[in-house]
Motif scaffolding. Sequence first.
Motif, PDB file in Angstrom:
ATOM      1  N   ILE A 240       0.863  -1.174   0.000  1.00  0.00           N
ATOM      2  CA  ILE A 240       0.000   0.000   0.000  1.00  0.00           C
ATOM      3  C   ILE A 240       0.908   1.235   0.000  1.00  0.00           C
ATOM      4  N   TRP A 241       1.316   1.680  -1.184  1.00  0.00           N
ATOM      5  CA  TRP A 241       2.233   2.823  -1.252  1.00  0.00           C
ATOM      6  C   TRP A 241       1.512   4.115  -0.903  1.00  0.00           C
ATOM      7  N   PRO A 242       2.213   5.006  -0.212  1.00  0.00           N
ATOM      8  CA  PRO A 242       1.673   6.360  -0.121  1.00  0.00           C
ATOM      9  C   PRO A 242       1.814   7.015  -1.494  1.00  0.00           C
ATOM     10  N   LEU A 243       0.947   7.967  -1.781  1.00  0.00           N
ATOM     11  CA  LEU A 243       0.993   8.631  -3.080  1.00  0.00           C
ATOM     12  C   LEU A 243       2.359   9.270  -3.328  1.00  0.00           C
TER      13      LEU A 243
ATOM     14  N   PRO B 122      -2.035   3.771  -5.421  1.00  0.00           N
ATOM     15  CA  PRO B 122      -3.029   4.361  -4.513  1.00  0.00           C
ATOM     16  C   PRO B 122      -4.453   4.431  -5.075  1.00  0.00           C
ATOM     17  N   LEU B 123      -4.597   4.715  -6.377  1.00  0.00           N
ATOM     18  CA  LEU B 123      -5.943   4.885  -6.934  1.00  0.00           C
ATOM     19  C   LEU B 123      -6.140   3.962  -8.134  1.00  0.00           C
ATOM     20  N   ARG B 124      -7.248   3.234  -8.111  1.00  0.00           N
ATOM     21  CA  ARG B 124      -7.537   2.311  -9.198  1.00  0.00           C
ATOM     22  C   ARG B 124      -8.717   2.828  -9.996  1.00  0.00           C
ATOM     23  N   VAL B 125      -8.568   2.845 -11.306  1.00  0.00           N
ATOM     24  CA  VAL B 125      -9.653   3.289 -12.185  1.00  0.00           C
ATOM     25  C   VAL B 125      -9.998   2.122 -13.100  1.00  0.00           C
TER      26      VAL B 125
ATOM     27  N   LEU C 192      -9.911   3.610  -4.056  1.00  0.00           N
ATOM     28  CA  LEU C 192      -8.657   3.813  -3.345  1.00  0.00           C
ATOM     29  C   LEU C 192      -8.106   2.465  -2.917  1.00  0.00           C
ATOM     30  N   ARG C 193      -6.794   2.340  -2.944  1.00  0.00           N
ATOM     31  CA  ARG C 193      -6.162   1.100  -2.481  1.00  0.00           C
ATOM     32  C   ARG C 193      -6.540   0.818  -1.028  1.00  0.00           C
ATOM     33  N   THR C 194      -6.743   1.866  -0.290  1.00  0.00           N
ATOM     34  CA  THR C 194      -7.028   1.714   1.137  1.00  0.00           C
ATOM     35  C   THR C 194      -8.521   1.572   1.429  1.00  0.00           C
ATOM     36  N   ALA C 195      -9.366   1.769   0.396  1.00  0.00           N
ATOM     37  CA  ALA C 195     -10.807   1.747   0.643  1.00  0.00           C
ATOM     38  C   ALA C 195     -11.379   0.364   0.385  1.00  0.00           C
ATOM     39  N   LYS C 196     -12.506   0.091   1.006  1.00  0.00           N
ATOM     40  CA  LYS C 196     -13.155  -1.192   0.792  1.00  0.00           C
ATOM     41  C   LYS C 196     -14.023  -1.129  -0.471  1.00  0.00           C
ATOM     42  N   ASP C 197     -14.713   0.005  -0.629  1.00  0.00           N
ATOM     43  CA  ASP C 197     -15.654   0.112  -1.737  1.00  0.00           C
ATOM     44  C   ASP C 197     -15.236   1.152  -2.762  1.00  0.00           C
ATOM     45  N   ALA C 198     -15.726   0.953  -3.975  1.00  0.00           N
ATOM     46  CA  ALA C 198     -15.434   1.881  -5.060  1.00  0.00           C
ATOM     47  C   ALA C 198     -16.494   2.970  -5.120  1.00  0.00           C
ATOM     48  N   ILE C 199     -16.148   4.058  -5.801  1.00  0.00           N
ATOM     49  CA  ILE C 199     -17.149   5.069  -6.107  1.00  0.00           C
ATOM     50  C   ILE C 199     -17.201   5.205  -7.627  1.00  0.00           C
ATOM     51  N   PHE C 200     -18.216   5.894  -8.116  1.00  0.00           N
ATOM     52  CA  PHE C 200     -18.384   5.984  -9.567  1.00  0.00           C
ATOM     53  C   PHE C 200     -18.433   7.440 -10.007  1.00  0.00           C
ATOM     54  N   ALA C 201     -17.909   7.666 -11.211  1.00  0.00           N
ATOM     55  CA  ALA C 201     -17.926   9.029 -11.749  1.00  0.00           C
ATOM     56  C   ALA C 201     -18.332   8.963 -13.212  1.00  0.00           C
ATOM     57  N   PRO C 202     -19.037   9.978 -13.706  1.00  0.00           N
ATOM     58  CA  PRO C 202     -19.391  10.018 -15.124  1.00  0.00           C
ATOM     59  C   PRO C 202     -18.127  10.026 -15.979  1.00  0.00           C
TER      60      PRO C 202
END
Length: 619
Positions: free
Chosen positions: A493-496, A556-559, A575-585
């Motif tokens: 889990i790298w820091p940015l 750190p961030l997965r798209v 986020l690598r550190t997050a459990k759930d994803a979010i969505f963007a247009p």
Amino acid sequence: MDAQCAWDRLTRRISCLSSANGADSFGQGKNTVRMSHLFGRTLRAAPNDVEIVSHQLMLRAGMIQPLGSGLISLLPLGWRVVNKVEQIVREEMNAIGGQELLMPVVHPADIWRESGRYEQVGPEMARFKDRADRDMVLALTHEEVVTDLARQQISSYRQLPMIVYHLQTKFRDEPRSRGGLIRVREFTMKDSYSFDLDEDGLDHAYRLHWRAYDRIFRRIGLRFIIVGADVGMMGGTASHEFMAFSENGEDTILYCDQCGYAANREVATFQRDEPVHEDALSLEEIETPNTPTIQALADLLGIPTSKTAKAVFFMGSSGRFVFAVIRGDLDVNETALRNATGERTLTPATADEIKAIGAEPGYGSPVGVRDAVIVVDESVRDTPNLVAGANKPGYHFKNVNLGRDYEADIVADIATAEEGFPCVDCGHPLQVTRAIEVGNIFKLGTRYSEKLGADYLDAEGQAHPIIMGSYGIGPARSSAAVVEQRHDDKGIIWPLSIAPYHVSLIEIPSPHDDRSREIAERLYRELEEVGVEVLYDDRDERPGVKFNDADLIGIPLRVAISARNLANDQVELKLRTAKDAIFAPVDQAVAEIVRMLAEIAENEAHEFGLDVETDEPRY
RNA sequence: CGGGGAGUAGCGCAGCCCGGUUAGCGCGCAGCGUUCGGGACGCUGAGGUCGGAGGUUCAAAUCCUCUCUCCCCGACCA
């Protein structure tokens, strides 16, 4: 080429031709890469005999590849991380006025003879001859060379103070390398050197480095502690180490969470017991069969181990026999003993050597021995009537007292501090932890400037040796320490701040539908344009493989771009550190990614304590 | 340097004790097809001086001797 572009080229920001120069056919963009062409593959399993987490994960993530014992190649992903650490180091060194230069790795042996270390240093220094039969060495460090530079370049007090530094290869033929990047034989070190007029100047440079190091290690996301340390082979008057917490660390640290005292076990001290006041009783020999250990002796006599005296035997490098005496409940600290005796190294004495001075292994005491340097710990001085060996098997003396029954050549604090012992400053019980040394700072004083004749002239025209300091950081080791501290069962889990790439862009292929590929390609280029560092997984792999690799590498961030989400005109961000994803247009994806990266950076700055003032150096 | 373990395909391993076809398995790799959101499946295929040298034997990955290398623990170490 417009003016901005020309300026950018001049300032080496980017090549303005990059999109047209064919680099993409090799999978490489300005600051991006396609995984299909990434040099370095991920491994499902690490070799069985690799045990340290950072070693396993960096191997599995395709960041490093071993060449030989203690010799490791940094593959592109690993090198990007280390390079980022190095850039942070540069920034902070420049910020305290450091001037970067570069000194050679190969040195003529003569310069090491001048400092006296050619003879002093053992087989960890690689020595060879060049074709003209001159003795040469590979640099273990650069004090000699920098002092040689100083004597050429510095002549006046008007030039001082100065700090120079470089990032350069060191070779130390360690008797045993281990743990991936944590302990290698060839490695790059940032070493800086300060030149000052006087002790006050040195103190200032030392404090500047203290603060710079504190910032560097915070910026790369390490949890660490600054501890007092032994000056070791460097010589000098003060030394601190920056220690990253890790169970796999090679150093043991004692610290006080009450008052902040912290020290390497080698030099840690503790509050000693009050002297016991008791009349000296008469010396008495008693029979004590089968009691070669303190515990056996105490059990037999029914006394606490603190009423016994323990003898420990060493041969010093000068050839002297060193006879250490300490209370039975304590252990001898070899570093302290070495410093007390002035011996360069101590090796445990053999049974023959022990008998030669009139002592007896298992039943030794200083009473009646000859030809030995007797070093007595304060505990023994302060405790009368101890039980000590009689220097014959199966016998001990009762009521042994320093000054009456034997004399000490040296009385010193040579006890090892242990967990729970009272803090030397406040009496609170000490805590213990393992740690990795990622940086160190030394006050050298005039150790090298005197030997090599690096002087400056003061306002009166008087020559004085330059006062020096020496300061090191291992960027690759620091990176490994970050992995030790920041990983989960999926991977790193790298820091940015030091992640090899900011974003892991994953295209999830769909049969009969090229849209996810098209959108991913477009996003890839747009992100590249705005300067986001992208690791683009364009491989023809199943989603699970891509997700797992992204987690393993620790971006750190997965798209993720998939037909499923494109049906709603969305991309998935996680986020690598997050459990759930979010969505963007889709059409706001780039802006949202940039916003999230900025947010990560801000959160990290807060988490790492970059928004609070660095602690004042205390020593 | 002391103690322990391991070298067999790119990676992970089996085979060795008790010598005997063409040295296996999983992953990976190449081709074809079917699949397609958390390490898919089928078929076909490429890939190995069994770390090296010497020895024993009709025959050695396998037994013996020597040697090199790597890993782990300790000693050591800025």
